[in-house]
Design a protein around this motif. Structure first.
Motif, short mmCIF file in Angstrom:
data_model
loop_
_atom_site.label_atom_id
_atom_site.label_comp_id
_atom_site.label_asym_id
_atom_site.label_seq_id
_atom_site.Cartn_x
_atom_site.Cartn_y
_atom_site.Cartn_z
N TYR A 92 0.82 -1.21 0.00
CA TYR A 92 0.00 0.00 0.00
C TYR A 92 0.85 1.27 0.00
O TYR A 92 0.34 2.36 -0.22
N PHE A 93 2.17 1.14 0.23
CA PHE A 93 3.03 2.31 0.31
C PHE A 93 3.84 2.51 -0.98
O PHE A 93 3.83 3.57 -1.58
N CYS A 94 4.57 1.46 -1.42
CA CYS A 94 5.38 1.61 -2.64
C CYS A 94 4.65 1.07 -3.87
O CYS A 94 5.14 1.21 -4.99
N HIS A 95 3.49 0.40 -3.66
CA HIS A 95 2.65 -0.12 -4.74
C HIS A 95 3.32 -1.22 -5.56
O HIS A 95 2.86 -1.53 -6.65
N ASN A 96 4.39 -1.79 -5.07
CA ASN A 96 5.01 -2.92 -5.76
C ASN A 96 4.18 -4.18 -5.53
O ASN A 96 3.64 -4.39 -4.44
N PRO A 97 4.05 -5.03 -6.55
CA PRO A 97 3.31 -6.28 -6.38
C PRO A 97 4.09 -7.28 -5.53
O PRO A 97 5.31 -7.40 -5.65
N VAL A 98 3.39 -7.99 -4.66
CA VAL A 98 4.02 -9.00 -3.82
C VAL A 98 3.19 -10.28 -3.88
O VAL A 98 1.97 -10.24 -4.02
#
Length: 357
Positions: A92-98
């Protein structure tokens, strides 16, 4: 529990899967990779004993069965809160997929995945075209902020292949009527009808998630073209959300078996034709063999919370075929204005009619 962000082999940026070309894109250096190239790059890093960016181990907080769980983003270190069935999401902060690989491993490892074939832009356009045709939907249901909530989700399903055997008996009647002169003749013939046979069912799917709202969302967009599914690789989840199953096949087997036997009986019934009437006297079906596999299937979703905060509305679209379904909110303001307009028009027409009379 491993938390994965698939990294670009060239620059280390987070890769996302693009449905338009079925490849993996880096938004930083604009590199494009196939699933095989991503897998080979990650395997090469592992074999060289290099610290592999895609996989960072984290210990979850609480028990596996906990309703909410906490993880650490491998890109920025922020805490990610998920429920117990989430298998892929965004930070939710860097919007990178995990991807939470521990939830898609061992007995929870899917056999196949059906990749998205419709990208977000196309999904947005389809959603807006669909929603704007509905006259009494609140405007904020399809405003820009709401449209941005459109999310691609891989949902868990059980896919079943089965062979059944059935028998059907009944009484068919054939009625013929003709007239000679002033006399009407009726001929009725009665037939003993029997059908039996074996039937094959391929890729009969049932949802593997117990959440009621999600079940409704994904049922309306079936069927899925499972012939396009590929062996599961978690790279396909990158850039999307995913749910892991929380229903084992043994839990839904009675329902599946009942639906298969009912479908078998109906198939036999459909072979009875050419009669004026037909009455079934006996029908039975049994399952000879049955195989199942765990698959992930793609759905685009938009949800909307009503003002009472209790009624969720949703729009869903099949991520492969584009088939849509939804339960929409009703704008009572628009409905009231439309009713008032109709009333005024009718009143004017009545007044004009009365004047001329």
């Amino acid at each position: 529990m491993d938390v994965i962000t698939h990294k670009c082999p060239n620059c280390g940026g987070a890769l996302t899967f693009d449905p338009s070309d079925q490849k993996f894109h880096c938004p930083y250096c604009l590199s494009i990779f196939t699933a095989q190239e991503v897998t080979q790059a990650e395997q090469a890093q592992q074999e060289a004993h290099v610290d592999v960016d895609p996989v960072i181990s984290e210990t979850n907080v609480g028990q596996e069965e906990a309703e909410m769980e906490l993880f650490t983003c491998p890109s920025c270190g922020a805490e990610i809160v998920t429920d117990a069935t989430t298998a892929a999401t965004y930070c939710y902060f860097c919007h990178n997929p995990v991807v939470l690989t521990g939830r898609l491993s061992g007995k929870f490892l899917p056999s196949r995945v059906l990749p998205f074939a419709i990208d977000k832009e196309e999904a947005k356009e389809t959603f807006l075209a669909w929603a704007k045709k509905k006259w009494f939907v609140p405007k904020n249901f399809f405003d820009e902020a709401q449209v941005e909530k459109l999310t691609g989700v891989y949902f868990p399903y059980w896919s079943v292949d089965a062979q059944t055997k059935g028998e059907l008996s009944g009484v068919g009647t054939s009625i013929r009527v003709w007239i000679v002169g002033d006399i009407e003749y009726t001929e009725t013939k009665t037939f003993a009808v029997r059908r039996q046979g074996k039937m094959q069912f391929r890729e009969f799917i049932k949802h593997a998630l117990s959440k009621n709202t999600q079940q409704k969302m994904v049922t309306g967009v079936q069927p899925f073209p499972l012939e396009k599914a590929v062996p599961f690789q978690n790279q396909y989840l990158s850039g999307f959300q995913a749910e892991k199953r929380d229903l084992e096949f043994i839990e839904i087997k009675p329902t599946v078996d009942q639906e298969l036997t009912e479908a078998s009986s109906q198939l036999l019934r459909n072979t009875v034709n050419g009669y004026t009437t037909f009455r079934t006297t006996q029908s039975s079906a049994q399952i000879l063999n049955e195989q199942n596999e765990y698959v992930l299937l793609p759905v685009w979703l938009v949800t909307y919370q009503a003002q009472d905060r209790q009624t969720p509305f949703y729009y869903a679209m099949n991520g492969q075929t584009g088939k849509t379904s939804g339960v929409l909110p009703l704008s009572y303001q628009k409905l009231g204005l439309a009713s008032a307009g109709i009333f005024v028009i009718l009143a004017i027409l009545l007044m004009i009619g009365g004047y001329f009379i």
